[in-house]
Design an enzyme around this catalytic site. Structure first.
Site, PDB file in Angstrom:
ATOM      1  N   HIS A  61      96.055   9.985  40.326  1.00 55.60           N
ATOM      2  CA  HIS A  61      94.701  10.545  40.156  1.00 55.60           C
ATOM      3  C   HIS A  61      94.354  10.638  38.669  1.00 55.60           C
ATOM      4  O   HIS A  61      93.239  10.319  38.252  1.00 55.60           O
ATOM      5  CB  HIS A  61      94.616  11.947  40.764  1.00 55.60           C
ATOM      6  CG  HIS A  61      94.832  12.015  42.246  1.00 55.60           C
ATOM      7  ND1 HIS A  61      95.928  12.632  42.804  1.00 55.60           N
ATOM      8  CD2 HIS A  61      94.101  11.553  43.278  1.00 55.60           C
ATOM      9  CE1 HIS A  61      95.846  12.564  44.135  1.00 55.60           C
ATOM     10  NE2 HIS A  61      94.752  11.901  44.440  1.00 55.60           N
ATOM     11  N   SER A 110     101.460   9.464  45.926  1.00 56.33           N
ATOM     12  CA  SER A 110     100.530   9.873  46.980  1.00 56.33           C
ATOM     13  C   SER A 110     100.702  11.359  47.217  1.00 56.33           C
ATOM     14  O   SER A 110     101.827  11.883  47.146  1.00 56.33           O
ATOM     15  CB  SER A 110     100.849   9.113  48.265  1.00 56.33           C
ATOM     16  OG  SER A 110     100.209   9.745  49.363  1.00 56.33           O
ATOM     17  N   GLN A 152      89.815   0.931  51.585  1.00 57.55           N
ATOM     18  CA  GLN A 152      88.787   1.923  51.242  1.00 57.55           C
ATOM     19  C   GLN A 152      87.893   1.391  50.122  1.00 57.55           C
ATOM     20  O   GLN A 152      86.681   1.602  50.128  1.00 57.55           O
ATOM     21  CB  GLN A 152      89.462   3.228  50.821  1.00 57.55           C
ATOM     22  CG  GLN A 152      88.510   4.282  50.306  1.00 57.55           C
ATOM     23  CD  GLN A 152      89.181   5.625  50.134  1.00 57.55           C
ATOM     24  OE1 GLN A 152      89.213   6.422  51.056  1.00 57.55           O
ATOM     25  NE2 GLN A 152      89.717   5.892  48.965  1.00 57.55           N
TER      26      GLN A 152
HETATM   27  P1  AMP Z   1      93.019  10.922  47.506  1.00 56.03           P
HETATM   28  O1  AMP Z   1      93.089  12.254  46.841  1.00 56.03           O
HETATM   29  O2  AMP Z   1      94.274  10.495  48.177  1.00 56.03           O
HETATM   30  O3  AMP Z   1      91.790  10.785  48.381  1.00 56.03           O
HETATM   31  O4  AMP Z   1      92.819   9.861  46.341  1.00 56.03           O
HETATM   32  C1  AMP Z   1      91.761   9.977  45.429  1.00 56.03           C
HETATM   33  C2  AMP Z   1      91.676   8.697  44.638  1.00 56.03           C
HETATM   34  O5  AMP Z   1      92.898   8.473  43.936  1.00 56.03           O
HETATM   35  C3  AMP Z   1      91.453   7.462  45.525  1.00 56.03           C
HETATM   36  O6  AMP Z   1      90.534   6.597  44.880  1.00 56.03           O
HETATM   37  C4  AMP Z   1      92.831   6.861  45.591  1.00 56.03           C
HETATM   38  O7  AMP Z   1      92.820   5.460  45.825  1.00 56.03           O
HETATM   39  C5  AMP Z   1      93.371   7.172  44.207  1.00 56.03           C
HETATM   40  N1  AMP Z   1      94.839   7.139  44.201  1.00 56.03           N
HETATM   41  C6  AMP Z   1      95.666   7.718  45.104  1.00 56.03           C
HETATM   42  N2  AMP Z   1      96.951   7.425  44.819  1.00 56.03           N
HETATM   43  C7  AMP Z   1      96.938   6.639  43.715  1.00 56.03           C
HETATM   44  C8  AMP Z   1      97.941   5.989  42.940  1.00 56.03           C
HETATM   45  N3  AMP Z   1      99.233   6.104  43.235  1.00 56.03           N
HETATM   46  N4  AMP Z   1      97.561   5.254  41.872  1.00 56.03           N
HETATM   47  C9  AMP Z   1      96.245   5.125  41.553  1.00 56.03           C
HETATM   48  N5  AMP Z   1      95.238   5.715  42.257  1.00 56.03           N
HETATM   49  C10 AMP Z   1      95.570   6.447  43.319  1.00 56.03           C
END
Ligand code: AMP
Length: 282
Positions: free
Chosen positions: A37, A187, A155
């Site tokens: 993030h 994640s 997504q």
């Molecule tokens: P989320 O909180 O899981 O909904 O993710 C929020 C944003 O962060 C989304 O655009 C995800 O694709 C991105 N994101 C999640 N994990 C990663 C990662 N390991 N590397 C880069 N971006 C990420």
């Protein structure tokens, strides 16, 4: 960092900034923040004047209510990380701010083929929920630039489609996946892995790399089956392993040796569902 809980107040504040000619970057998240993030925050800080991060665990995108209930919340740490990295604005709405009329009778988006495959197939309704929340967040924030992670490959394609059909047209930046040192894609869900599960989890990225190393033109089914055995040996329950056209995720059974190609995996380690992907050919 300024924290807003009310949509109207945030919208008013950002309108004045936009009117002064500032470029506004937006990073939507569901919290439990990690360095993946933060890499999006940094990408935004690099090209915009004001970076807005939202933390909102969107109920409408969870096809499994148990998954929603179990979603990790680490708000104090999130605020610390955002502030430490220079984020200008945090938007932290209650559900009623995003869905003032409740979550029944929400709009339906025509996502075509994209909604019937992979995450769309295994998580019915998920991308409708993603569009419902993103449409609202984009209307409130009105960013000039939107930053999302390639980790959620499908997504990103869905959001591109939403932007094409919707009114607002921010520049869309897809950012590379950040990984732990053993290759596991960062994640929020990793927090839910037990010790054994965490030890097995990097097998997903190992399988993706194995596919990349052994990629050849012609029939691809052997690669997929080999990767499946590797994951099952490490205790995974596999939802899908697929090789697909990078631009639209059409399944690729035969490869011509040069078309852009991506490998995508979703699999459970215990109760935790992990996804990852690797672009094999650009
Ligand atoms: P989320 O909180 O899981 O909904 O993710 C929020 C944003 O962060 C989304 O655009 C995800 O694709 C991105 N994101 C999640 N994990 C990663 C990662 N390991 N590397 C880069 N971006 C990420």
């Amino acid at each position: 960092m300024i924290l807003f809980k009310r949509s109207l107040e945030l919208a008013k504040y950002l309108e004045s900034r936009r009117n002064s000619g500032l470029r506004i970057g937006f990073v939507p998240t569901m919290g439990a923040l990690h360095n993946g993030h933060i890499s999006l925050i940094k990408a935004s800080m690099g090209v915009t004047d004001l970076t807005v991060c939202s933390i909102f665990v969107n109920p409408t995108q969870f096809n499994d209510p148990k998954d929603f209930k179990k979603y990790p919340i680490t708000l104090e740490k999130d605020i610390y990380l955002l502030e430490k990295n220079g984020t200008h604005v945090l938007f932290l709405p209650d559900p009623a701010e995003i869905y003032p009329d409740g979550t029944h009778h929400l709009e339906h988006y025509d996502l075509g083929y994209l909604e019937t495959i992979l995450e769309g197939q295994y998580r019915p309704g998920h991308f409708q929920g993603v569009c419902q929340v993103m449409h609202r967040l984009l209307r409130i924030v009105g960013p000039t630039d939107l930053f999302m992670g390639e980790k959620d490959y499908q997504q990103c394609l869905v959001i591109k489609r939403l932007l094409e059909t919707g009114g607002s047209q921010p520049s869309f930046h897809t950012c590379p996946t950040l990984r732990e040192s053993d290759g596991l894609a960062m994640s929020s869900r990793n927090l839910r892995l037990g010790d054994m599960e965490r030890a097995n989890a990097p097998a997903i990225y190992e399988a993706l790399q194995w596919i990349r190393e052994h990629l050849h033109s012609g029939d691809l089914s052997g690669l997929v089956e080999n990767a499946r055995s590797r994951l099952m040996e490490r205790g995974f329950r596999v939802d899908y392993i697929e090789l697909a056209r990078a631009e639209n995720l059409e399944k690729m059974v035969q490869w011509d040796g040069h078309s852009p190609l991506v490998a995508l995996i979703a699999a459970f380690q215990g109760e935790t569902r992990l996804i990852d992907n690797l672009v094999l050919a650009h």
